[in-house]
Design a protein around this motif. Structure first.
Motif, short mmCIF file in Angstrom:
data_model
loop_
_atom_site.label_atom_id
_atom_site.label_comp_id
_atom_site.label_asym_id
_atom_site.label_seq_id
_atom_site.Cartn_x
_atom_site.Cartn_y
_atom_site.Cartn_z
N PRO A 154 -2.57 -4.65 0.72
CA PRO A 154 -3.94 -4.10 0.65
C PRO A 154 -4.00 -2.91 -0.30
N ALA A 182 -6.95 -0.35 -0.53
CA ALA A 182 -7.49 0.17 0.73
C ALA A 182 -7.88 1.63 0.67
N LEU A 199 0.83 -1.20 0.00
CA LEU A 199 0.00 0.00 0.00
C LEU A 199 0.87 1.25 0.00
#
Length: 244
Positions: free
Chosen positions: A157, A160, A135
């Motif tokens: 992620p 996100a 991320l």
């Protein structure tokens, strides 16, 4: 393989970092490598050395430097299932404190440092990351569209922050997902967002993997997953950075 421990000046202090680079003298394309939440340790240093052996200057920052030098928390040699609850109890407050604002301030400093090293070339750079570092890699690439030519994230992620972040990407992209990290429907939605953003990308499940599959010091480690990671990462960097 030359390696160094370095200090990177930042807006909030100094971040310690690990660097690996080829042992011949010419300049090399730069790669900023964000670690997973467990941070800089032998498994991450080995990944950096392996990548450097393919002709890159690889910089791995301690993303939790505000809490101390790496290793910020004590880690067992092998982070097995029994150790994980205790490790994560100490790790999660650090992850939660590392806000997007902090991460972007740090990214400015990391890229400035990376691109001014005497061993790095003058062309664009790449950013890669693992788990939470994936991320951070995407945030960095989105914030520096003219400077980051490639971004790769593994079991991270990456969606996100939502489609808006992805729409800011101009870099070539590869996302390697563990099968347990998201549903096929969620992967489809992520890839649709990348399509809508006009991003050049590959985004795929790595068969038979679970979260953390690149990390050789965890129970999640998958030798096949790690090989696939190199099979995707190295051509991406070669295309985007063109050995400048």
């Amino acid at each position: 393989m030359p390696t160094k421990t370095l200090l990177i000046p930042t807006a909030d202090g100094q971040a310690d970092a690990f660097a690996a680079f080829p042992d011949h003298g010419e300049r090399h394309p730069g790669v900023l490598m964000y670690p997973d939440g467990f941070g800089i340790r032998p498994a991450l240093r080995e990944l950096a050395r392996e990548l450097a052996g393919h002709g890159y200057y690889v910089l791995v920052p301690n993303i939790f430097y505000r809490h101390g030098p790496a290793p910020v928390i004590e880690l067992p040699g092998h982070i097995g299932e029994e150790a994980r609850p205790q490790v994560f109890a100490r790790l999660m407050p650090l992850i939660e404190a590392h806000t997007a604002e902090r991460a972007l301030r740090d990214a400015d400093s990391y890229l400035e440092f990376l691109t001014t090293r005497p061993e790095t070339g003058t062309g664009p750079v790449a950013v890669t990351g693992y788990c939470i570092g994936g991320l951070l890699a995407v945030r960095t690439a989105a914030a520096h569209p003219g400077q980051v030519a490639a971004v790769a994230a593994f079991h991270g992620p990456v969606g996100a922050d939502g489609p808006r972040l992805l729409s800011s990407l101009t870099a070539q992209v590869h996302f390697g997902h563990a099968e347990g990290d998201m549903t096929p429907e969620a992967l489809g939605e992520l890839n649709q967002a990348l399509d809508a953003a006009g991003v050049g990308y590959t985004s795929e499940f790595y068969p038979g993997t679970v979260h953390g599959f690149t990390m050789s010091d965890t129970d999640a480690f998958s030798p096949a997953g790690l090989r696939r990671h190199w099979d995707r990462l190295l051509p991406l960097l070669d295309r985007a950075l063109a050995r400048r």
